[in-house]
Design an enzyme around this catalytic site. Structure first.
Site, PDB file in Angstrom:
ATOM      1  N   SER A 272       0.848  -1.191   0.000  1.00 13.53           N
ATOM      2  CA  SER A 272       0.000   0.000   0.000  1.00 13.53           C
ATOM      3  C   SER A 272       0.879   1.234   0.000  1.00 13.53           C
ATOM      4  O   SER A 272       2.004   1.212   0.521  1.00 13.53           O
ATOM      5  CB  SER A 272      -0.880   0.001   1.252  1.00 13.53           C
ATOM      6  OG  SER A 272      -1.469   1.283   1.412  1.00 13.53           O
TER       7      SER A 272
ATOM      8  N   TYR B 217      -2.314  -0.017  10.723  1.00  9.10           N
ATOM      9  CA  TYR B 217      -2.288  -0.427   9.315  1.00  9.10           C
ATOM     10  C   TYR B 217      -0.999   0.022   8.630  1.00  9.10           C
ATOM     11  O   TYR B 217      -0.308  -0.768   7.981  1.00  9.10           O
ATOM     12  CB  TYR B 217      -3.521   0.166   8.621  1.00  9.10           C
ATOM     13  CG  TYR B 217      -3.595  -0.119   7.139  1.00  9.10           C
ATOM     14  CD1 TYR B 217      -3.893  -1.399   6.678  1.00  9.10           C
ATOM     15  CD2 TYR B 217      -3.374   0.886   6.200  1.00  9.10           C
ATOM     16  CE1 TYR B 217      -3.964  -1.666   5.318  1.00  9.10           C
ATOM     17  CE2 TYR B 217      -3.452   0.634   4.832  1.00  9.10           C
ATOM     18  CZ  TYR B 217      -3.744  -0.642   4.396  1.00  9.10           C
ATOM     19  OH  TYR B 217      -3.813  -0.908   3.066  1.00  9.10           O
TER      20      TYR B 217
END
Ligand code: ZN
Length: 699
Positions: free
Chosen positions: A576, A589
């Site tokens: 990501s 995250y």
């Protein structure tokens, strides 16, 4: 062919009310599909059917006799009308004047297109003259195991007479071609009482005056052959059992351990895919006393050995004292001996114009107590090769039960295997795709990105094992991908990648379904969002478990298999933008994603000496098709950006430098590039697919 189906008697499926609506070509199609639907009647892709039909000539309008005959390639079970070639009968008769004798029969194939009726583009097969000259309207040519068993007996001619009491003729072995067509004509003309002919070492011809009578005669003859073999068994199959099979789980375990090792040893020139089969018929054969001598005799029907090579490879293994390491230690020498033997066969039999020697590796691997492995350039070919060897086993069982099985003479086998017409067929095959023969494992395979990646890898020729924790979504993904890429090429296993044992099961499934693993696409993901002070330990651990521990476990397991295969490999982590760019309100995250990216770089270092590349694709805001973005995360991101949930996609588009939405297909494109040989000189790299984000520029 499942065991239950095998036990049902072969009976007519002909439906008069359906048939009443059909014209002659449709009746031929109907009969062909019925015959091809039962593997006891003919093997996959084997056999052909024909009808001689009066039709209006498209030019003169006159009624002419046209031969409709199954064209080159295809399978009777699924053939459609366009699978038949159509030829003028009078032109086929005129060909006889062109025939210069056995030495020149191959040239007759080039004349067949000149006989084409109605510009039909379907190429006529080599078997066309066999159908054309039999003086009957409807002709079936089948490869049933039970009839081939009789055709492959040492006393095939006498047995044919005894079993069929003069209803079937018999012709000695001859390679299919023009000359055999003329011989069939003679026998059928001179013996009008015959219902058909057995071809030694090959199969069956049957005929009739109507489509229905031809079909029913074919069935009756095959049934009679099977019944006679069953009723006259004089000796135990294959000399009786020498060893007992291992229990089913141990057989699968064993096959899964062996397949990657074996695959590595035979894929140096071309990536191979594997298939495992331990059905009863296989186990009976591989556990028998006569395994070695029967395997050495080779297969009989040309269809069988074209698919399986003339001989299988028998693995040296004693299931009563299973010693995997000993087996592996002897494998290199045994395989080299097989290859040397194959090359010697080529040298012994080659002719001045033979094509060059082909891949000398075995296709069929027989393991006492365990079962059979087959390897080929694609999964369907590997599976079908295995099925053909089961046909060959059935033939050997049938023949040896009542008489003595004989294989085809070596020179005859060679002349078919290296037939120039077969070589021409191989040369016409399309070039392999960029990922042909590769096995890809896609985690998070049920999600939007996972499915898009799988679809692209399949399109490029790979086989894909999907894994996901969501069993329902996974089954749906597998079904939809199989529709596009074929059932053979997609498999799935439900698993949670955070457990060590579960991950081992995933890799076992990859080995058992396809033979190992070459490409790992680590894509399983979650997302969470909360300010630091509200981030619970549970949320923190969940991110670490899936995005760090899970990626570690799957990579480690795949790495081990890749090391065993010695074929290199490629891993792509779908990470990501947040692994590079800190983002407020998502520390759990972002930290996990950063660890994921660093893990990829560490593995890239250790993988390089083994030719294993590891790279990262960083998506950003892939909202469409995403299950992560479906629920809470979308709400949370909307809240944290102070917008409505419906405006999220537009918000991210406007935030990107290029003002574009990022779609699952965009991620798939980057993953494919990094996974494939196109990126063969890239490792430890990152590709951002985020429509432009200056903060994520790497440096
Ligand atoms: Zn045939």
């Amino acid at each position: 062919m499942n065991q239950a189906k095998q036990k049902e008697p072969i009976s007519s499926l002909w439906d008069d009310s359906k048939a009443a609506q059909m014209n002659e070509p449709e009746l031929l199609l109907y009969r062909s599909n019925l015959l091809g639907s039962d593997l006891r009647i003919t093997n996959f892709g084997g056999g052909n059917t024909s009808a001689k039909v009066l039709m209006a000539d498209p030019l003169s309008g006159e009624q002419v006799e046209v031969l409709w005959v199954k064209g080159s390639g295809g399978d009777l079970g699924s053939i459609k009308l366009d699978g038949f070639s159509t030829l003028y009968m009078d032109k086929l008769y005129a060909l006889k004047q062109r025939y210069r004798g056995l030495e020149h029969e191959d040239e007759m194939v080039a004349y067949l297109p000149h006989c084409t009726f109605n510009l039909n583009p379907r190429a006529a097969s080599i078997d066309t003259p066999l159908h054309a000259y039999i003086a009957r309207k409807h002709v079936d040519h089948m490869h049933p195991d039970s009839v081939i068993a009789i055709a492959a007996c040492a006393n095939s001619k006498e047995l044919t007479q005894k079993i069929f009491e003069g209803e079937l003729g018999w012709l000695p072995w001859q390679r299919p071609g023009y000359d055999l067509g003329l011989k069939l004509e003679q026998v059928s003309k001179n013996n009008p009482q015959l219902k058909g002919i057995i071809l030694e070492g090959h199969g069956l011809f049957t005929w009739g005056d109507t489509a229905k009578s031809c079909y029913e005669t074919t069935l009756a003859i095959i049934k009679r052959a099977g019944d006679w073999l069953d009723a006259n068994v004089a000796q135990p199959s294959f000399g009786g059992a020498a060893v007992q099979p291992l229990p089913p789980e141990q057989r699968a375990e064993f096959a899964a351990r062996l397949m990657p090792l074996l695959r590595g040893k035979i894929s140096k020139d071309e990536f191979k895919l594997g298939h495992f089969d331990d059905q009863d018929a296989v186990l009976e054969f591989v556990c028998s006393r006569d395994l070695q001598p029967l395997a050495a005799l080779g297969t009989s029907c040309p269809d069988h050995f074209l698919r399986t090579k003339i001989r299988p490879f028998v693995v040296d293994f004693d299931p009563s004292r299973p010693d995997f390491d000993k087996l592996v230690a002897g494998l290199d020498d045994a395989l080299e001996a097989y290859r040397a033997d194959y090359r010697a066969y080529y040298e012994r039999c080659k002719r001045s114009n033979s094509p060059a020697v082909r891949d000398a590796n075995p296709i069929i691997y027989l393991i006492p107590g365990v079962g059979m492995l087959s390897f080929a350039k694609d999964k369907a070919t590997a599976r079908i090769a295995g099925e053909f060897y089961v046909n060959a086993v059935n033939v050997m069982r049938g023949a040896n039960g009542v008489d003595k099985y004989v294989g085809l003479p070596e020179q005859e086998a060679f002349d078919i295997e290296y037939w120039l017409l077969e070589e021409a067929k191989l040369q016409r095959m399309p070039k392999p795709k960029s990922l042909a023969g590769r096995i890809a494992l896609v985690t998070g395979g049920a999600g939007g990105i996972g499915q898009a990646v799988a679809r692209q890898l399949l399109q490029e020729g790979a086989c894909v094992l999907l894994t996901d924790i969501d069993s329902e979504a996974l089954a749906a993904a597998q079904t939809s991908l199989a529709k596009v890429a074929g059932k053979d090429n997609v498999a799935s296993v439900v698993a949670n990648i955070t457990g060590e044992a579960a991950v081992d099961e995933i890799l076992k499934a990859s080995a058992l379904n396809f033979g190992g693993v070459d490409l790992l696409i680590s894509n399983a993901g979650i997302a969470s969002s909360a300010p630091l002070e509200d981030t619970t330990l549970e949320v923190w651990n969940r991110n670490q478990d899936i995005l760090v521990k899970g990626y570690f476990l799957v990579s480690r397991a795949a790495f081990r298999i890749m090391q065993q295969q010695k074929l290199g490999g490629s891993m792509v982590f779908v990470a990501s933008k947040n692994g590079l760019v800190a983002s407020a309100g998502a520390s759990a995250y972002c930290t996990a994603k950063a660890a994921e990216i660093h893990l990829a770089r560490c593995i890239a270092l250790e993988g390089a000496p083994h030719g294993i590349r590891v790279n990262v694709v960083n998506p950003d805001a892939v909202i469409r098709g995403s299950r992560i973005w479906d629920g809470k995360w979308k709400q949370e991101r909307a809240q944290s950006n102070k917008i409505g949930a419906d405006d999220v996609e537009e918000f991210y588009r406007q935030r990107s430098m290029l003002k574009l939405s990022v779609l699952p297909e965009d991620i798939a494109e980057a993953v494919y590039f990094l996974a494939s040989d196109k990126a063969g000189k890239s490792t430890g790299n990152i590709i951002n697919v985020d429509a432009g984000n200056a903060a994520a520029f790497t440096r």
